[in-house]
Design an enzyme around this catalytic site. Structure first.
Site, PDB file in Angstrom:
ATOM      1  N   ASN A 240     -13.308   2.225   5.618  1.00 57.34           N
ATOM      2  CA  ASN A 240     -12.561   1.000   6.041  1.00 57.34           C
ATOM      3  C   ASN A 240     -13.390   0.731   7.558  1.00 57.34           C
ATOM      4  OD1 ASN A 240     -11.280   2.553   7.458  1.00 57.34           O
ATOM      5  ND2 ASN A 240      -9.614   1.244   7.630  1.00 57.34           N
TER       6      ASN A 240
ATOM      7  N   SER B 111      -7.406 -12.383   8.783  1.00 58.40           N
ATOM      8  CA  SER B 111      -7.270 -11.168   9.303  1.00 58.40           C
ATOM      9  C   SER B 111      -6.573 -10.985  10.619  1.00 58.40           C
ATOM     10  CB  SER B 111      -8.645 -10.414   9.589  1.00 58.40           C
ATOM     11  OG  SER B 111      -8.540  -9.137  10.095  1.00 58.40           O
TER      12      SER B 111
ATOM     13  N   LYS C 114     -15.325  -2.223   0.296  1.00 59.31           N
ATOM     14  CA  LYS C 114     -15.045  -0.658   0.866  1.00 59.31           C
ATOM     15  C   LYS C 114     -15.573   0.299   0.074  1.00 59.31           C
ATOM     16  CE  LYS C 114     -10.424  -1.528   2.632  1.00 59.31           C
ATOM     17  NZ  LYS C 114      -9.065  -0.930   2.882  1.00 59.31           N
TER      18      LYS C 114
ATOM     19  N   GLY D 207       2.843   4.188  -6.901  1.00 61.06           N
ATOM     20  CA  GLY D 207       1.491   3.609  -6.983  1.00 61.06           C
ATOM     21  C   GLY D 207       0.259   4.599  -7.010  1.00 61.06           C
TER      22      GLY D 207
ATOM     23  N   TYR E 178       3.777  -4.681   4.587  1.00 55.18           N
ATOM     24  CA  TYR E 178       3.947  -4.881   6.148  1.00 55.18           C
ATOM     25  C   TYR E 178       4.549  -6.310   6.324  1.00 55.18           C
ATOM     26  CZ  TYR E 178      -0.571  -6.586   5.689  1.00 55.18           C
ATOM     27  OH  TYR E 178      -1.810  -7.181   5.199  1.00 55.18           O
TER      28      TYR E 178
END
Ligand code: NAP
Length: 284
Positions: free
Chosen positions: A92, A20, A71, A128, A226
């Site tokens: 989240n 993370s 989540k 998506g 990203y």
């Protein structure tokens, strides 16, 4: 940062969590503002989710980020769910002050896009229909998008999300169709949001969802991917003279919003972005 007897703990629960980017990003923010907080990642097996929440309450932990696979499941252990998070069906972020769940993923994308244009009254095409699409689409509606077109490989999934959005009563125009028809839908679009993983490292040579030839130069093109920073889609957007919005900004602003929920303070976004880029080893 010095951990003291008074240090407030926030953190991340997920499974796995070791890669993370959130601990360095948030700890840099606390350092920057000289706040007595520390952010820690906890690897929580799905079987232990309830006891993790109970334990965090007992330990006076201030807040959590929640990532895959918790989540959705974690919602049943919370006292309150923010309205949009309830519509999205996933959280989240948890604020332990009132054991309330939020979803800052979608608002993260909105803030990223709103650096370049406003959402209000815009026609938005979303590629998506998975978790990211769902989180972003409900926020697009909340921020006043005029129409939303959900395009997906699996059209049934696009239809299902479109129906959920229509059921919210927040918007009248939601279209669902196959992503293979994206070029036609872009003619009248103001904003394209790509939530597919196309182009994500190591698949950096993937064929983008759409080429520059099908983009007009007023189009705002947001890619949720990203890593790399400049995805195949973003490269096409630049080639077309369209306005690119980078996925890292969504990552950044979901963190900025969580920080505000836990601490009540505005996060130092520039410092967080710098550390995010270093952690992800991105250029620029
Ligand atoms: P997900 O729930 O698995 O959904 C993936 C979606 O992409 C599905 O609709 C899937 O279509 C579609 N898709 C997958 N491969 C495709 C392909 N080759 N061609 C066309 N469509 C394809 O995943 P997610 O959680 O929404 O995440 C999606 C992406 O967003 C990931 O790359 C993730 O890293 C990124 N993300 C970024 C941030 C951020 O902060 N920047 C946050 C969350 C997610 P089908 O339904 O037809 O399979």
């Amino acid at each position: 940062m010095k951990i003291k007897g008074s240090t407030n703990i926030v953190g991340l629960i997920g499974h796995p969590v070791e890669h993370s980017f959130s601990p360095p990003m948030h700890n840099a923010a606390f350092d920057e503002l000289g706040m007595d907080y520390a952010y820690v990642a906890f690897d929580v097996d799905p079987h232990n989710l309830k006891s993790a929440i109970d334990g965090a309450k007992s330990l006076n932990i201030k807040g959590f980020n929640v990532t895959i696979p918790h989540k959705i499941e974690v919602m049943q252990f919370l006292d309150e769910i923010d309205e949009i998070a309830g519509l999205i069906g996933a959280v989240n972020t948890i604020d332990f002050k009132n054991l309330k769940g939020y979803n800052t993923d979608g608002i993260g994308a909105i803030r990223a896009i709103e650096e370049v244009t406003t959402i209000k009254n815009k026609n938005v095409v979303v590629a998506g229909a998975g978790g990211a699409s769902r989180a972003i689409s409900f926020y697009l509606v909340k921020y006043g998008a005029k129409s939303i077109t959900i395009l997906n490989r699996n059209v049934d999934k696009a239809k299902s999300l479109a129906n959920d959005i229509l059921d919210s009563g927040l918007i009248n125009e939601v279209i669902a169709d196959s992503v293979s028809k994206i070029n036609g839908y872009l003619v009248n679009a103001d904003i394209l949001v790509d939530t597919t993983p196309i182009g994500m490292y190591p698949h950096v040579d993937d064929e983008p969802i759409v080429r520059a030839e099908s983009m007009h130069n007023d189009l705002v093109v947001f890619d949720a991917v990203y890593n790399p920073n400049e995805t195949p889609l973003i490269k096409e957007a630049i080639k077309a003279g369209a306005k690119p919005v980078y996925g890292i900004k969504m990552l950044l602003y979901q963190g900025v919003e969580s920080f505000k929920i836990w601490t009540g303070r505005d996060a130092p976004a520039d410092e967080m972005e710098k550390v995010l880029k270093q952690t992800l080893n991105l250029e620029g």
